[in-house]
Design an enzyme around this catalytic site. Structure first.
Site: not given
Ligand code: GLU
Length: 287
Positions: A224-226
């Site tokens: 989700a954060k990449s």
């Protein structure tokens, strides 16, 4: 009846496409209907425009859902009804413990269950959870067993800020929508026993469950954060879909890249076999 239940807190990414495709293929391959439900209950986390964005992306990737989109934010009465039913049977209690006070606890220690409060402060509503194992056969991950009382304790049904907890909403909605097959990410596997516990108390039938692995970056990092997960490119829907089919164990050949989107879906529906999905909690994307 299957369903996809995204939370409109951002754009659809390859991880959510993977989950959506798994539940869609499972429903369609079994001649079932497939619903989309917007889990927009957690108001503070809802991002404006995200629900429309998610639906637009699903459309561009060739998903066809049945019936109207149900929005949890419009279902407050149903959740209140379920909560009242439990409360009137003495199965709940008010709890004034704050998150920070409970921060070091692995499971709810039962403070307000044993010492009902007297002061008028904002309270959460918790369910009295009795000890005993809950077992279910996940269609992908196999047998799963948890004693909810021992693992998490008395679960929150309504938060101190007044929001209905996910567990109560999801159980109420799955029952109201006659969902028979829940196919979703493995991050919710250990939340499932408490959902089953609640279904039993409310007299709801239990759907079958299948938890697909969570996709991670090549190094195992959370998706989700990449950068990879930020946005799906709907202009290149087919190659991304074919990648997802491969990760679901369908072994698509390169000729599928020349098919049309509807042809690719028809191929995948014919080929679908839930036993091919990797029996793992996480799956790394190839770089
Ligand atoms: N809304 C949840 C999520 O986006 C999924 C809930 C479910 O499938 O039961 O993680």
């Amino acid at each position: 009846m299957g369903r996809f239940a995204p939370s409109p807190s951002g754009d659809l990414h390859v991880g959510s496409l993977y989950t959506a495709a798994a539940s869609y293929l499972d429903a369609r391959a079994n001649g079932g209907r497939w619903l989309v439900r917007m889990e927009d209950l957690d108001r503070p986390r809802v991002v404006a425009g995200s629900a429309a964005g998610i639906l637009g992306t699903l459309e561009l990737f060739g998903f066809e859902w049945d019936g109207p989109i149900v929005e949890q934010s419009k279902r407050a009465e149903s959740y209140a009804g379920a909560l009242d039913a439990l409360r009137s049977r003495g199965l709940t209690f008010d709890c004034s413990c704050s998150r920070s006070w409970l921060a070091d606890e692995e499971r709810y220690p039962g403070s307000c269950r044993e010492h009902p409060l007297v002061a008028a402060v904002p309270t959460a509503t918790r369910l009295r959870v009795d000890p005993g194992p809950i077992m279910f056969a996940d269609r992908i991950q196999g047998m799963f067993r948890q004693d909810v009382a021992a693992a998490v304790g008395d679960i929150v049904l309504k938060r101190r800020d007044g929001l209905i907890a996910y567990v109560l909403a999801v159980v109420t909605d799955d029952a109201a929508q006659d969902v028979t097959d829940v196919v979703r990410g493995a991050d919710l596997l250990d939340n499932t026993p408490r959902q089953i516990y609640l279904q039993r108390l409310l007299g709801f039938g239990a759907p079958r469950y299948a938890h697909v692995p969570l996709l991670t970056e090549a190094g195992g990092k959370k998706l989700a954060k990449s950068a990879r997960s930020v946005r799906l490119n709907a202009q290149a829907a087919l190659p991304q879909l074919v990648e997802v089919f491969a990760l679901l164990g369908l072994s698509p050949g390169s000729e599928l890249l020349h098919a049309s989107l509807p042809e690719a879906w028809r191929w995948a529906i014919r080929r679908w076999d839930i036993h091919r999905v990797p029996k793992r909690m996480a799956l790394q994307l190839t770089a």
